[in-house]
Structures are given as C-alpha cells and as structure tokens.
Motif scaffolding. Structure first.
Motif, PDB file in Angstrom:
ATOM      1  N   GLU A 125       0.828  -1.208   0.000  1.00 41.37           N
ATOM      2  CA  GLU A 125       0.000   0.000   0.000  1.00 41.37           C
ATOM      3  C   GLU A 125       0.867   1.264   0.000  1.00 41.37           C
ATOM      4  N   VAL A 126       0.618   2.094  -0.982  1.00 46.10           N
ATOM      5  CA  VAL A 126       1.340   3.363  -1.094  1.00 46.10           C
ATOM      6  C   VAL A 126       0.347   4.478  -1.416  1.00 46.10           C
ATOM      7  N   VAL A 127       0.739   5.682  -1.080  1.00 43.69           N
ATOM      8  CA  VAL A 127      -0.051   6.862  -1.454  1.00 43.69           C
ATOM      9  C   VAL A 127       0.837   7.749  -2.310  1.00 43.69           C
ATOM     10  N   ILE A 128       0.341   8.123  -3.467  1.00 44.25           N
ATOM     11  CA  ILE A 128       1.066   9.060  -4.336  1.00 44.25           C
ATOM     12  C   ILE A 128       0.411  10.435  -4.175  1.00 44.25           C
ATOM     13  N   TYR A 129       1.180  11.362  -3.633  1.00 42.96           N
ATOM     14  CA  TYR A 129       0.672  12.731  -3.450  1.00 42.96           C
ATOM     15  C   TYR A 129       1.062  13.567  -4.666  1.00 42.96           C
ATOM     16  N   LEU A 130       0.083  14.289  -5.178  1.00 42.91           N
ATOM     17  CA  LEU A 130       0.289  15.152  -6.334  1.00 42.91           C
ATOM     18  C   LEU A 130      -0.250  16.557  -6.049  1.00 42.91           C
ATOM     19  N   SER A 131       0.096  17.472  -6.923  1.00 40.71           N
ATOM     20  CA  SER A 131      -0.491  18.815  -6.837  1.00 40.71           C
ATOM     21  C   SER A 131      -1.920  18.745  -7.362  1.00 40.71           C
ATOM     22  N   PRO A 132      -2.774  19.707  -7.038  1.00 37.76           N
ATOM     23  CA  PRO A 132      -4.150  19.690  -7.564  1.00 37.76           C
ATOM     24  C   PRO A 132      -4.183  19.608  -9.096  1.00 37.76           C
ATOM     25  N   LYS A 133      -3.273  20.312  -9.730  1.00 35.67           N
ATOM     26  CA  LYS A 133      -3.220  20.314 -11.198  1.00 35.67           C
ATOM     27  C   LYS A 133      -2.848  18.938 -11.737  1.00 35.67           C
ATOM     28  N   ASP A 134      -1.843  18.292 -11.124  1.00 31.71           N
ATOM     29  CA  ASP A 134      -1.409  16.973 -11.588  1.00 31.71           C
ATOM     30  C   ASP A 134      -2.404  15.873 -11.222  1.00 31.71           C
ATOM     31  N   LEU A 135      -3.084  16.055 -10.107  1.00 29.62           N
ATOM     32  CA  LEU A 135      -4.098  15.062  -9.735  1.00 29.62           C
ATOM     33  C   LEU A 135      -5.180  15.007 -10.808  1.00 29.62           C
ATOM     34  N   LYS A 136      -5.416  16.140 -11.414  1.00 28.77           N
ATOM     35  CA  LYS A 136      -6.424  16.211 -12.469  1.00 28.77           C
ATOM     36  C   LYS A 136      -5.861  15.756 -13.816  1.00 28.77           C
ATOM     37  N   ASN A 137      -4.609  16.158 -14.115  1.00 31.28           N
ATOM     38  CA  ASN A 137      -4.075  15.934 -15.457  1.00 31.28           C
ATOM     39  C   ASN A 137      -3.174  14.705 -15.610  1.00 31.28           C
ATOM     40  N   GLN A 138      -2.544  14.270 -14.536  1.00 28.95           N
ATOM     41  CA  GLN A 138      -1.532  13.209 -14.652  1.00 28.95           C
ATOM     42  C   GLN A 138      -1.933  11.882 -14.002  1.00 28.95           C
ATOM     43  N   LYS A 139      -2.950  11.865 -13.177  1.00 33.19           N
ATOM     44  CA  LYS A 139      -3.317  10.651 -12.437  1.00 33.19           C
ATOM     45  C   LYS A 139      -3.578   9.466 -13.377  1.00 33.19           C
ATOM     46  N   GLU A 140      -4.363   9.690 -14.407  1.00 32.75           N
ATOM     47  CA  GLU A 140      -4.736   8.590 -15.311  1.00 32.75           C
ATOM     48  C   GLU A 140      -3.513   8.055 -16.045  1.00 32.75           C
ATOM     49  N   ALA A 141      -2.624   8.950 -16.479  1.00 33.10           N
ATOM     50  CA  ALA A 141      -1.416   8.513 -17.197  1.00 33.10           C
ATOM     51  C   ALA A 141      -0.509   7.706 -16.276  1.00 33.10           C
ATOM     52  N   ILE A 142      -0.453   8.080 -15.005  1.00 30.72           N
ATOM     53  CA  ILE A 142       0.378   7.349 -14.037  1.00 30.72           C
ATOM     54  C   ILE A 142      -0.191   5.945 -13.801  1.00 30.72           C
ATOM     55  N   ILE A 143      -1.515   5.849 -13.643  1.00 25.12           N
ATOM     56  CA  ILE A 143      -2.162   4.538 -13.435  1.00 25.12           C
ATOM     57  C   ILE A 143      -1.922   3.623 -14.630  1.00 25.12           C
ATOM     58  N   ASN A 144      -2.085   4.193 -15.834  1.00 24.24           N
ATOM     59  CA  ASN A 144      -1.876   3.391 -17.051  1.00 24.24           C
ATOM     60  C   ASN A 144      -0.438   2.872 -17.130  1.00 24.24           C
ATOM     61  N   GLU A 145       0.520   3.694 -16.750  1.00 21.78           N
ATOM     62  CA  GLU A 145       1.919   3.291 -16.815  1.00 21.78           C
ATOM     63  C   GLU A 145       2.224   2.214 -15.776  1.00 21.78           C
ATOM     64  N   LEU A 146       1.654   2.387 -14.569  1.00 25.14           N
ATOM     65  CA  LEU A 146       1.858   1.382 -13.516  1.00 25.14           C
ATOM     66  C   LEU A 146       1.295   0.027 -13.941  1.00 25.14           C
ATOM     67  N   GLU A 147       0.108   0.039 -14.527  1.00 18.16           N
ATOM     68  CA  GLU A 147      -0.507  -1.217 -14.989  1.00 18.16           C
ATOM     69  C   GLU A 147       0.319  -1.846 -16.103  1.00 18.16           C
ATOM     70  N   ALA A 148       0.881  -0.966 -16.957  1.00 17.89           N
ATOM     71  CA  ALA A 148       1.720  -1.482 -18.046  1.00 17.89           C
ATOM     72  C   ALA A 148       3.000  -2.111 -17.496  1.00 17.89           C
ATOM     73  N   GLU A 149       3.440  -1.642 -16.346  1.00 16.63           N
ATOM     74  CA  GLU A 149       4.639  -2.177 -15.700  1.00 16.63           C
ATOM     75  C   GLU A 149       4.316  -3.397 -14.843  1.00 16.63           C
ATOM     76  N   GLY A 150       3.023  -3.757 -14.765  1.00 18.09           N
ATOM     77  CA  GLY A 150       2.614  -4.932 -14.006  1.00 18.09           C
ATOM     78  C   GLY A 150       2.368  -4.674 -12.538  1.00 18.09           C
ATOM     79  N   ALA A 151       2.285  -3.432 -12.163  1.00 15.24           N
ATOM     80  CA  ALA A 151       2.033  -3.107 -10.755  1.00 15.24           C
ATOM     81  C   ALA A 151       0.557  -3.292 -10.446  1.00 15.24           C
ATOM     82  N   ASN A 152       0.251  -3.696  -9.229  1.00 17.09           N
ATOM     83  CA  ASN A 152      -1.132  -3.862  -8.802  1.00 17.09           C
ATOM     84  C   ASN A 152      -1.626  -2.518  -8.281  1.00 17.09           C
TER      85      ASN A 152
END
Length: 212
Positions: A125-152
C-alpha cells in the motif's frame, strides 16, 4: 637776600611741578592699566568667540556625522529591500516557468519516469501525493503506466499534499511510513539559498559599479 614772596613763589612752582609729574605718572599708569585690561578683554573675547565657534562646529560636525550615518543606514535598508524584492521577483518568475513546464509533454514523461523508478514499492500500500493540477491531469497517465509495468494499482491511492503546489510527487509507503519526496517544490526549496546568493552577488556587483 631771598624774600618771603620769592620763597613762596619757588615753593609754589615746585609744588606745581610735583603735581604735574604725579599727574603724568598717574595718567601713564592709568593708560598702561587700560591697555592691559583692554588687551586682556580682547584676548578673553577672542578665546570666548573661538570656544563658541568650536562648540558649534562640534555640534555641526556631530549633526553631519549623524545625518551621514542615518543616510548610510537608510541606504543599507534600501539595498536590503531591493535584494529582498529581487529575490521575490526571481522566485515568482521561477514558479511561473515551472508552472509552464508542468503543461508540457516533457514534464509528463518526467513524472511517469519518476513513478517507474519507484515501482519496487508498489507491491504494497502506497499513497502518491500530487499537486491539484497533476491530480487532475496526470493521475490517469500514471495509473496506465503502472498497470503497463505490471504493478497492482489496487495498492495505490492518490491524494493532495500541502507540500506540493508546483508539481512532482511524494510517495508514502504506508507500512513503514516512509516518504520519498520527488516534488518540484522541494527541488526549488533546496536551490533557494543558491538562487538567493546568485541574486545578491549580482546586486552587490551593481552597487560596486555605482559607487565607482
């Protein structure tokens, strides 16, 4: 034979001569005393005038020294204020540039690469803290990359953090309560002293040129 009248006449003449001599001697003494007193009074007047001038010169010199010290202090205060203003302006300019940078594809690549560099921690279990702007603009791209890397990604949560205003991320590992700070805010804070020194050095050089 000398008559009584002749004796009286001679005595009278002698008395007149004596009185005249005494008068002349007294007059000479009075004139001498007068000249001495006058010279003494003139000397005292000169000394008094000199003391008066010297005292007032000291007062004037003291006032001038005070004004110079005050002007110098005011000048230092103004320079310090200019330095603070310049540092503030530079700081705001840097923040504006960073804000512009976080809108670029280059920034998105950087933040995803930063997340990938920490993928070893995403099996818990981890928490990724982002800025309000990145939480809106980058969250989905980060999730997609993590899944592509095989992370749960079910172990991954996203949230805001007061320490992140400009961008970047902070990853918190819940089990150990460890935090990995990759925020742009911390980068700027770590560089703030160096930036301030550069600004101060530039201002000091300008002041030296003006004083020449």
């Amino acid at each position: 034979m000398v008559t009584l009248e002749q004796k009286l006449a001679l005595f009278s003449k002698l008395m007149q001569q004596d009185i005249s001599d005494n008068l002349q001697e007294g007059r000479a003494k009075i004139e001498s005393d007068y000249r001495k007193r006058r010279a003494l009074q003139e000397q005292q007047s000169k000394e008094k005038a000199k003391r008066y001038v010297d005292d007032h010169k000291k007062i004037i010199d003291t006032k001038i020294a005070q004004y110079k010290a005050k002007a110098k202090l005011e000048s230092k205060k103004e320079i310090m204020q200019v330095k603070e203003d310049c540092i503030h302006v530079i700081d705001e300019l840097l923040k504006d540039r960073i804000n512009e940078y976080t809108d670029t594809a280059e920034y998105q690549t950087w933040i995803i690469e930063s997340v990938k560099s920490l993928k070893e921690y995403f099996d818990q279990e981890v928490v990724i803290y982002l800025s309000p702007k990145d939480l809106k603009n980058q969250k989905e791209a980060i999730i997609n990359e993590l899944e592509a890397e095989g992370a749960n990604t079910k172990f991954v949560a996203f949230d805001l953090n007061d320490k992140i205003v400009l961008g970047g991320l902070i990853v918190k590992i819940e089990a150990s309560n460890m935090q990995i700070d990759l925020s742009l805010d911390s980068v700027l804070e770590n560089k703030s002293e160096e930036i301030s020194q550069l600004v101060l050095t530039a201002i000091e050089k300008e002041c030296e040129e003006l004083e020449k």
